[in-house]
Design a protein around this motif. Structure first.
Motif, PDB file in Angstrom:
ATOM      1  N   ARG A 346      56.678 -10.548 -24.215  1.00 44.80           N
ATOM      2  CA  ARG A 346      56.908 -10.024 -22.862  1.00 44.80           C
ATOM      3  C   ARG A 346      56.448  -8.578 -22.738  1.00 44.80           C
ATOM      4  NH1 ARG A 346      63.023 -12.491 -22.802  1.00 44.80           N
ATOM      5  NH2 ARG A 346      62.396 -14.694 -22.748  1.00 44.80           N
ATOM      6  N   MET A 347      56.286  -7.920 -23.875  1.00 41.27           N
ATOM      7  CA  MET A 347      55.847  -6.517 -23.855  1.00 41.27           C
ATOM      8  C   MET A 347      54.332  -6.392 -23.965  1.00 41.27           C
ATOM      9  SD  MET A 347      57.970  -4.073 -23.365  1.00 41.27           S
ATOM     10  CE  MET A 347      57.250  -2.649 -24.159  1.00 41.27           C
ATOM     11  N   TYR A 348      53.622  -7.494 -23.827  1.00 44.99           N
ATOM     12  CA  TYR A 348      52.162  -7.456 -24.005  1.00 44.99           C
ATOM     13  C   TYR A 348      51.514  -6.408 -23.099  1.00 44.99           C
ATOM     14  CZ  TYR A 348      47.320  -9.134 -24.186  1.00 44.99           C
ATOM     15  OH  TYR A 348      45.959  -9.224 -24.321  1.00 44.99           O
ATOM     16  N   LEU A 349      51.586  -6.569 -21.787  1.00 43.15           N
ATOM     17  CA  LEU A 349      51.025  -5.559 -20.889  1.00 43.15           C
ATOM     18  C   LEU A 349      51.942  -4.351 -20.708  1.00 43.15           C
ATOM     19  CD1 LEU A 349      48.718  -4.643 -19.146  1.00 43.15           C
ATOM     20  CD2 LEU A 349      49.603  -6.043 -17.260  1.00 43.15           C
ATOM     21  N   PRO A 350      53.268  -4.522 -20.624  1.00 46.36           N
ATOM     22  CA  PRO A 350      54.134  -3.345 -20.528  1.00 46.36           C
ATOM     23  C   PRO A 350      53.936  -2.338 -21.662  1.00 46.36           C
ATOM     24  CG  PRO A 350      55.387  -5.278 -19.920  1.00 46.36           C
ATOM     25  CD  PRO A 350      54.051  -5.769 -20.413  1.00 46.36           C
ATOM     26  N   SER A 351      53.602  -2.816 -22.874  1.00 44.58           N
ATOM     27  CA  SER A 351      53.375  -1.878 -23.978  1.00 44.58           C
ATOM     28  C   SER A 351      52.183  -0.978 -23.690  1.00 44.58           C
ATOM     29  CB  SER A 351      53.160  -2.637 -25.292  1.00 44.58           C
ATOM     30  OG  SER A 351      51.963  -3.409 -25.259  1.00 44.58           O
ATOM     31  N   ALA A 352      51.199  -1.487 -22.946  1.00 45.98           N
ATOM     32  CA  ALA A 352      50.047  -0.657 -22.568  1.00 45.98           C
ATOM     33  C   ALA A 352      50.477   0.471 -21.646  1.00 45.98           C
ATOM     34  CB  ALA A 352      48.985  -1.521 -21.888  1.00 45.98           C
ATOM     35  N   MET A 353      51.481   0.199 -20.803  1.00 42.12           N
ATOM     36  CA  MET A 353      51.978   1.241 -19.902  1.00 42.12           C
ATOM     37  C   MET A 353      52.648   2.360 -20.695  1.00 42.12           C
ATOM     38  SD  MET A 353      50.953  -0.069 -17.114  1.00 42.12           S
ATOM     39  CE  MET A 353      49.704  -1.075 -17.909  1.00 42.12           C
ATOM     40  N   VAL A 354      53.430   1.968 -21.708  1.00 40.96           N
ATOM     41  CA  VAL A 354      54.117   2.960 -22.540  1.00 40.96           C
ATOM     42  C   VAL A 354      53.098   3.801 -23.315  1.00 40.96           C
ATOM     43  CG1 VAL A 354      55.779   3.302 -24.419  1.00 40.96           C
ATOM     44  CG2 VAL A 354      56.132   1.459 -22.749  1.00 40.96           C
ATOM     45  N   ILE A 355      52.166   3.117 -23.971  1.00 37.45           N
ATOM     46  CA  ILE A 355      51.131   3.824 -24.727  1.00 37.45           C
ATOM     47  C   ILE A 355      50.314   4.722 -23.800  1.00 37.45           C
ATOM     48  CG2 ILE A 355      49.024   3.520 -26.099  1.00 37.45           C
ATOM     49  CD1 ILE A 355      50.268   0.841 -27.076  1.00 37.45           C
ATOM     50  N   GLY A 356      49.997   4.213 -22.622  1.00 37.80           N
ATOM     51  CA  GLY A 356      49.191   4.975 -21.678  1.00 37.80           C
ATOM     52  C   GLY A 356      49.863   6.261 -21.239  1.00 37.80           C
ATOM     53  N   VAL A 357      51.150   6.198 -20.909  1.00 40.33           N
ATOM     54  CA  VAL A 357      51.863   7.398 -20.478  1.00 40.33           C
ATOM     55  C   VAL A 357      51.880   8.446 -21.583  1.00 40.33           C
ATOM     56  CG1 VAL A 357      54.146   8.310 -19.870  1.00 40.33           C
ATOM     57  CG2 VAL A 357      53.281   6.247 -18.748  1.00 40.33           C
ATOM     58  N   VAL A 358      52.209   8.021 -22.801  1.00 41.47           N
ATOM     59  CA  VAL A 358      52.313   8.968 -23.920  1.00 41.47           C
ATOM     60  C   VAL A 358      50.951   9.598 -24.225  1.00 41.47           C
ATOM     61  CG1 VAL A 358      52.817   9.192 -26.389  1.00 41.47           C
ATOM     62  CG2 VAL A 358      54.309   7.805 -24.920  1.00 41.47           C
ATOM     63  N   VAL A 359      49.917   8.772 -24.340  1.00 44.41           N
ATOM     64  CA  VAL A 359      48.597   9.291 -24.715  1.00 44.41           C
ATOM     65  C   VAL A 359      48.019  10.173 -23.617  1.00 44.41           C
ATOM     66  CG1 VAL A 359      46.209   8.642 -25.250  1.00 44.41           C
ATOM     67  CG2 VAL A 359      48.110   7.381 -26.283  1.00 44.41           C
TER      68      VAL A 359
END
Length: 601
Positions: A346-359
């Motif tokens: 379930r975190m497949y695309l949501p994990s991209a949001m987390v990584i994106g904000v941090v990076v």
């Protein structure tokens, strides 16, 4: 903003980025082609007649009720097209398609980030956009969504979510009708892939608000077109195709599930940052009160509050928070999913949001400051290497189903599903004696899980303990009367006990629940032969034949020959025996019987 979309990066750099994402994914997932079918793959793919034995596109669109693809016709069709008319399943080919979609999703994410950064005039962050996509595409957390073949649902809904978002932004920038069509078609296909596409129209609405500051009226055709695709989702789910495992009738209140999910989201975030505590299943306690959810629930509440504040202030990073909650919402809010409270996919695309904000936040701090940029790029390369190693290690766990379940049990030693999974795997390895104590423990720690009793009964059946086998299958049926396999296994047991009429009844019950269950048709045909009911026996055997593997096809053809002989149809019987010998030329019984029949003629 009307022409901002044009000021991205040139094609040479764009193609280099695409190639980089492709190469790095191929390196990370090189061993994925050897991963066998795991967990729900057996029921959702291997035993799915609408995938393996479809006669028309209507068949290929319609998965059995309560299966993982029920109400998700786009995904079901994709597997059906891969098996073709022969119904052959090659896991390596299926993994190849999953890997391709995964890479395509990374490229689409990169293009969407480039487009948005161009609109907000932050082109200097383009290199960090590439790092976002690189870390995401090789993150160990995403291995479940990629190599657990059934989770192509997650890959497809992400694909269409990204396409629709990208096309919508392009349309709102340039207002060319072709982008409108692409956005609506992608949304429709996403609705037919998985339910968490439901948030897409809201996502586009908020993109319009945050990035373009325009009224709905300005782009009413786009918003109306996307909203109308909700009707597809409603039509596909109105009959409750998976209501046995998800929905308001599974015995868990929406409030309990919401409280529980507020403690699950911190686990997901921990996994994004550490790639730790990964498991095919998770044994997670259900929260009954607010106090039980504290302090963990404060984290998602804080993120939600920051997201709302960002949307009000029209900060572009708030869109990542919006996507995070909209995509997780259908499975991680108020609609209970009894069988899986926690699921890493379930975190497949949501994990991209987390990584994106941090990076991107770190990139904003480092941009135009050479020493910081050098350090940031060095850290990015190091994290890339660590993610590749972590993903390859996780894929090693997936290579052997026994290892996969043992890893889950090491984290959750008293999880009934994990114990049952290991027991089922041992049955597949013919290690019945090893499976019995594990499955007994599974029934002890989770006495309501019907599949554990069914698998335990199989062990008893193989050991010749027919009385215990019968009790186990009856217990499985008492716990979950909707399952076909316990009835099929009970029918086999009753036949061996000599209770042929009761066996026929049990096998008919199995077929009433799963009309395409090949094993039940085969077993019923064999029992009906024993009862000298050769005509109806042949009907069931012929239905079973094309759905069986080669070994079982030989058994089925031998039984068809027996039924034909029972009706004095010697030519048919000989034809079936020739069929056996085509599959297995050294089949002794077929050779002997065929010789006798030829001598009679």
């Amino acid at each position: 903003n009307e022409s901002a979309y044009q000021h991205g990066i040139g094609w040479p750099k764009r193609l280099a980025a695409w190639a980089g994402l492709l190469v790095i994914t191929l390196i990370a997932y090189a061993s994925s082609y050897g991963v066998p079918f795991v967990f729900d793959d057996v029921h959702a793919i291997v035993e799915n007649p609408s995938i393996r034995h479809w006669q028309s596109f209507t068949d290929a669109f319609t998965a059995p009720d309560q299966s993982s693809f029920a109400g998700r016709p786009v995904v079901n069709l994709s597997f059906a097209l891969q098996t073709g008319e022969a119904g052959k399943l090659d896991p390596a080919r299926l993994h190849g398609v999953n890997n391709f979609i995964h890479v395509l999703n990374a490229i689409l994410l990169f293009e969407l980030l480039v487009l948005v950064l161009s609109i907000i005039n932050r082109q200097k962050l383009m290199v960090y956009a590439f790092f976002v996509c690189t870390l995401w595409v090789i993150h160990p957390l995403n291995t479940e969504a990629v190599v657990y073949l059934t989770q192509r649902t997650e890959l497809f809904v992400t694909l269409f979510f990204l396409i629709s978002c990208y096309a919508s932004v392009q349309y709102m920038s340039a207002r060319h009708w072709s982008w409108l069509i692409v956005a609506v078609i992608a949304s429709a296909l996403g609705m037919g892939s998985k339910e968490n596409m439901v948030g897409l129209p809201v996502m586009v609405l908020l993109i319009n608000w945050v990035l373009f500051n325009r009224s709905i009226k300005r782009h009413w055709k786009l918003h109306l077109g996307l909203a109308l695709t909700w009707l597809i989702l409603l039509w596909l789910n109105i009959s409750g195709p998976r209501d046995a495992s998800a929905g308001m009738t599974v015995g868990i209140s929406s409030w309990q599930y919401l409280l529980t999910q507020s403690t699950v989201i911190p686990l997901y975030l921990w996994q994004v940052f550490t790639a730790d505590h990964l498991s095919i299943v998770h044994d997670w306690p259900m929260c009954q009160t607010v106090g039980q959810s504290l302090p963990w629930s404060l984290l998602p509440l804080t993120i939600l509050a920051l997201t709302v504040w960002g949307v009000v202030k029209k900060h572009p990073l708030s869109l990542a928070g919006v996507a995070f909650f909209l995509i997780l919402g259908p499975t991680s809010s108020i609609i209970p999913i009894a069988t899986e409270t926690v699921a890493e996919r379930r975190m497949y695309l949501p994990s991209a949001m987390v990584i994106g904000v941090v990076v991107l936040l770190l990139g904003s701090w480092c941009v135009s400051k050479r020493p910081r940029e050098i350090v940031a790029i060095g850290v990015g390369i190091l994290l890339t290497v660590l993610c590749i190693i972590g993903t390859q290690q996780r894929l090693e766990v997936y290579q052997q189903p026994r290892t996969l379940w043992e890893a889950a049990i090491s984290l959750y030693p008293n999880d009934g599903r994990a114990l049952n999974g290991l027991g089922y795997t041992l049955i597949g390895e013919n290690a019945y004696e090893q499976a019995i104590p594990i499955l007994r423990k599974a029934t002890e720690v989770d006495p309501e899980f019907a599949e554990s009793y069914d698998n335990l009964g199989l062990c008893y059946l193989h050991a010749g303990e027919l009385g215990d086998a019968k009790k186990s299958f009856e217990q499985a049926i008492a716990l979950n009367d909707s399952l076909a396999k316990p009835y099929n296994n009970l029918g086999i047991t009753l036949a061996r006990l000599g209770e042929l009429d009761a066996a026929v009844n049990a096998l008919n019950q199995a077929l009433a629940r799963s009309p395409h269950l090949a094993a039940a048709h085969l077993n019923l045909g064999m029992v009906l032969n024993d009862l000298n009911r050769f005509g109806i026996a042949a009907e069931h055997l012929l239905r079973a034949l094309p759905m069986l593997n080669e070994q079982d096809q030989c058994t089925c053809l031998m039984q068809l020959a027996r039924a034909a002989l029972g009706r004095n149809e010697l030519d048919k019987a000989m034809g079936y025996l020739h069929g056996v010998l085509q599959i297995q030329p050294d089949h002794g019984k077929a050779k002997a019987l065929l010789g006798k029949l030829q001598s009679i003629r």
